[in-house]
Design a protein around this motif. Structure first.
Motif, PDB file in Angstrom:
ATOM      1  N   PHE A  46     -30.082 102.563 -82.880  1.00 13.10           N
ATOM      2  CA  PHE A  46     -30.694 101.403 -83.804  1.00 13.10           C
ATOM      3  C   PHE A  46     -30.345 100.035 -83.329  1.00 13.10           C
ATOM      4  CE2 PHE A  46     -30.198 105.179 -86.551  1.00 13.10           C
ATOM      5  CZ  PHE A  46     -31.383 105.335 -86.902  1.00 13.10           C
ATOM      6  N   THR A  91     -29.564  97.135 -84.294  1.00 12.80           N
ATOM      7  CA  THR A  91     -28.830  96.212 -85.020  1.00 12.80           C
ATOM      8  C   THR A  91     -27.911  95.325 -84.307  1.00 12.80           C
ATOM      9  OG1 THR A  91     -27.420  98.191 -85.560  1.00 12.80           O
ATOM     10  CG2 THR A  91     -29.067  97.467 -87.156  1.00 12.80           C
ATOM     11  N   ALA A 149     -26.736 106.382 -82.414  1.00 11.56           N
ATOM     12  CA  ALA A 149     -26.856 107.344 -83.591  1.00 11.56           C
ATOM     13  C   ALA A 149     -26.762 108.680 -83.017  1.00 11.56           C
ATOM     14  CB  ALA A 149     -27.792 106.882 -84.717  1.00 11.56           C
ATOM     15  N   PRO A 208     -19.448 114.950 -90.136  1.00 13.97           N
ATOM     16  CA  PRO A 208     -19.003 114.184 -91.075  1.00 13.97           C
ATOM     17  C   PRO A 208     -20.103 113.179 -91.514  1.00 13.97           C
ATOM     18  CG  PRO A 208     -17.811 113.790 -89.223  1.00 13.97           C
ATOM     19  CD  PRO A 208     -18.719 115.057 -88.876  1.00 13.97           C
ATOM     20  N   SER A 209     -19.941 112.484 -92.456  1.00 12.74           N
ATOM     21  CA  SER A 209     -20.819 111.323 -93.034  1.00 12.74           C
ATOM     22  C   SER A 209     -21.109 110.303 -91.927  1.00 12.74           C
ATOM     23  CB  SER A 209     -20.462 110.874 -94.377  1.00 12.74           C
ATOM     24  OG  SER A 209     -21.104 109.842 -94.560  1.00 12.74           O
ATOM     25  N   GLY A 210     -22.385 109.775 -91.604  1.00 11.18           N
ATOM     26  CA  GLY A 210     -22.477 108.940 -90.566  1.00 11.18           C
ATOM     27  C   GLY A 210     -22.350 109.413 -88.980  1.00 11.18           C
ATOM     28  N   SER A 211     -22.284 110.576 -89.049  1.00 11.75           N
ATOM     29  CA  SER A 211     -22.236 111.290 -87.551  1.00 11.75           C
ATOM     30  C   SER A 211     -23.716 111.347 -86.968  1.00 11.75           C
ATOM     31  CB  SER A 211     -21.712 112.783 -87.683  1.00 11.75           C
ATOM     32  OG  SER A 211     -22.327 113.638 -88.343  1.00 11.75           O
ATOM     33  N   GLY A 212     -24.577 111.248 -87.850  1.00 15.61           N
ATOM     34  CA  GLY A 212     -26.091 111.360 -87.104  1.00 15.61           C
ATOM     35  C   GLY A 212     -27.005 112.429 -87.498  1.00 15.61           C
ATOM     36  N   LYS A 213     -26.611 113.139 -88.822  1.00 15.62           N
ATOM     37  CA  LYS A 213     -27.476 114.695 -89.075  1.00 15.62           C
ATOM     38  C   LYS A 213     -28.803 113.984 -89.491  1.00 15.62           C
ATOM     39  CE  LYS A 213     -24.328 115.619 -92.026  1.00 15.62           C
ATOM     40  NZ  LYS A 213     -23.450 114.220 -91.864  1.00 15.62           N
ATOM     41  N   SER A 214     -28.802 112.996 -90.474  1.00 18.87           N
ATOM     42  CA  SER A 214     -30.154 112.507 -90.735  1.00 18.87           C
ATOM     43  C   SER A 214     -31.162 112.010 -89.541  1.00 18.87           C
ATOM     44  CB  SER A 214     -30.051 111.599 -91.822  1.00 18.87           C
ATOM     45  OG  SER A 214     -29.196 112.085 -93.108  1.00 18.87           O
ATOM     46  N   THR A 215     -30.401 111.267 -88.861  1.00 13.09           N
ATOM     47  CA  THR A 215     -31.328 110.643 -87.684  1.00 13.09           C
ATOM     48  C   THR A 215     -31.852 111.812 -86.744  1.00 13.09           C
ATOM     49  OG1 THR A 215     -29.508 108.856 -87.661  1.00 13.09           O
ATOM     50  CG2 THR A 215     -31.169 109.233 -85.740  1.00 13.09           C
ATOM     51  N   ARG A 221     -35.158 107.831 -93.106  1.00 13.76           N
ATOM     52  CA  ARG A 221     -34.836 108.969 -93.936  1.00 13.76           C
ATOM     53  C   ARG A 221     -35.980 108.770 -95.027  1.00 13.76           C
ATOM     54  NH1 ARG A 221     -29.140 111.015 -95.543  1.00 13.76           N
ATOM     55  NH2 ARG A 221     -29.716 112.753 -96.285  1.00 13.76           N
TER      56      ARG A 221
END
Ligand SMILES: Nc1ncnc2c1ncn2[C@@H]1O[C@H](COP(=O)(O)OP(=O)(O)OP(=O)(O)O)[C@@H](O)[C@H]1O
Length: 277
Positions: free
Chosen positions: A19, A21, A27, A46-53, A132
């Protein structure tokens, strides 16, 4: 003679997503993943690890910065937006934690609308650069008005008389396909109910029926049981088993052991790096 081996449903080679930024976020980092037809894969991390990406990338809602992504043998990274949208509409169904149902539409209508608007709604999100998918937007009616629109009279694609086609699909055929999808999830006794009359488990089964419209080969699920109690979680997982047995490929992001233990395979993402467990 060499037998005809079907291509992997998913083949990722060295897929990265940065990303842009300040500072940039890596990600996904050189992810390699092969998933065959009928595989059932849990994605944990864990949260923020890249699953949704990763799920957005697999769902053709986001593009990798580098690497190759073959879906059913088709290289997707070089496709134009329109071709990606059509491919997504043909091959992929999405299931989310919140059910994203239209409150004033019946069960059957919600499922029918998936076929009418699925392509254009997702295309809109992609064009708008939204990562997302947040279908709450569509619930408020911004995107779901689609090409045929819906006037104050409520006369829109679902209400169109039999024989009138919308986006190339006839209403009668659409209703039959919706009923077929709802039969697969055991919901034919609720066809004309509004979503607020349904239990949480029934809502998710309806969302699964919606995802099955169009006969996808791949189901991408983001915490599909996150809002369900253990009994309804069990019912949804039984459905997933049945779909897998019918040859569908499932990828499921989950924090729940009850869910990941039912999958045939578990992959973990940490800081954008994927490992098999
Ligand atoms: N559009 C974006 N712009 C910049 N950074 C982003 C963007 N989307 C995600 N990220 C960052 O990328 C990383 C991976 O995010 P992602 O949403 O994929 O994680 P996740 O594992 O799904 O997290 P969670 O379980 O909390 O939903 C995080 O560091 C996140 O902050």
């Amino acid at each position: 003679m060499i037998p005809d081996v079907p291509p992997d449903v998913i083949r990722l080679d060295e897929v990265s997503r940065v990303f842009p930024t300040e500072p940039p976020v890596l990600a996904l980092s050189k992810i390699c993943l092969r998933v065959g037809q009928g595989d059932y894969v849990a994605i944990v991390g864990p949260s923020g690890s890249g699953k949704s990406t990763l799920l957005n990338t697999l769902g053709l809602l986001d593009r990798p910065t580098s690497g190759s992504y073959l879906l059913d043998g088709i290289e997707t990274t070089t496709l134009r937006d329109g071709a990606r949208t059509r491919l997504r509409g043909r091959k992929i169904g999405f299931i989310y934690q919140s059910f994203h149902l239209l409150a004033h539409r019946t069960v059957a209508e919600n499922v029918m609308l998936a076929e009418v608007y699925g392509r254009s709604a997702r295309a809109g999100r992609e064009k708008a650069g939204l990562g997302r998918p947040r279908l709450g937007r569509t619930d408020r009616g911004s995107t779901w008005n689609g090409p045929a629109g819906r006037g104050k009279t409520g006369h829109g694609p679902v209400d169109a008389p039999a024989g009138v086609t919308v986006n190339g699909y006839g209403r009668r055929g659409r209703r039959a396909r919706a009923e077929e999808a709802l039969e697969k999830v055991g919901m034919t006794h609720r066809l004309d109910f509004l979503p607020d009359r349904l239990s949480g488990g029934e809502r998710q089964r309806m969302a699964i029926a919606r995802a099955l419209m169009g006969g996808p080969s791949l189901l991408l699920c983001d915490e599909p049981t996150g809002n369900l109690d253990s009994k309804n979680t069990g019912a949804v997982l039984d459905l997933f088993d049945g779909l897998r047995d019918q040859g569908l490929t499932l990828l499921v992001i989950t924090h729940e052991d009850a869910v990941s233990s039912r999958a045939g395979r578990r992959v973990r993402i940490s800081d954008g790096v994927l490992t098999e467990e």
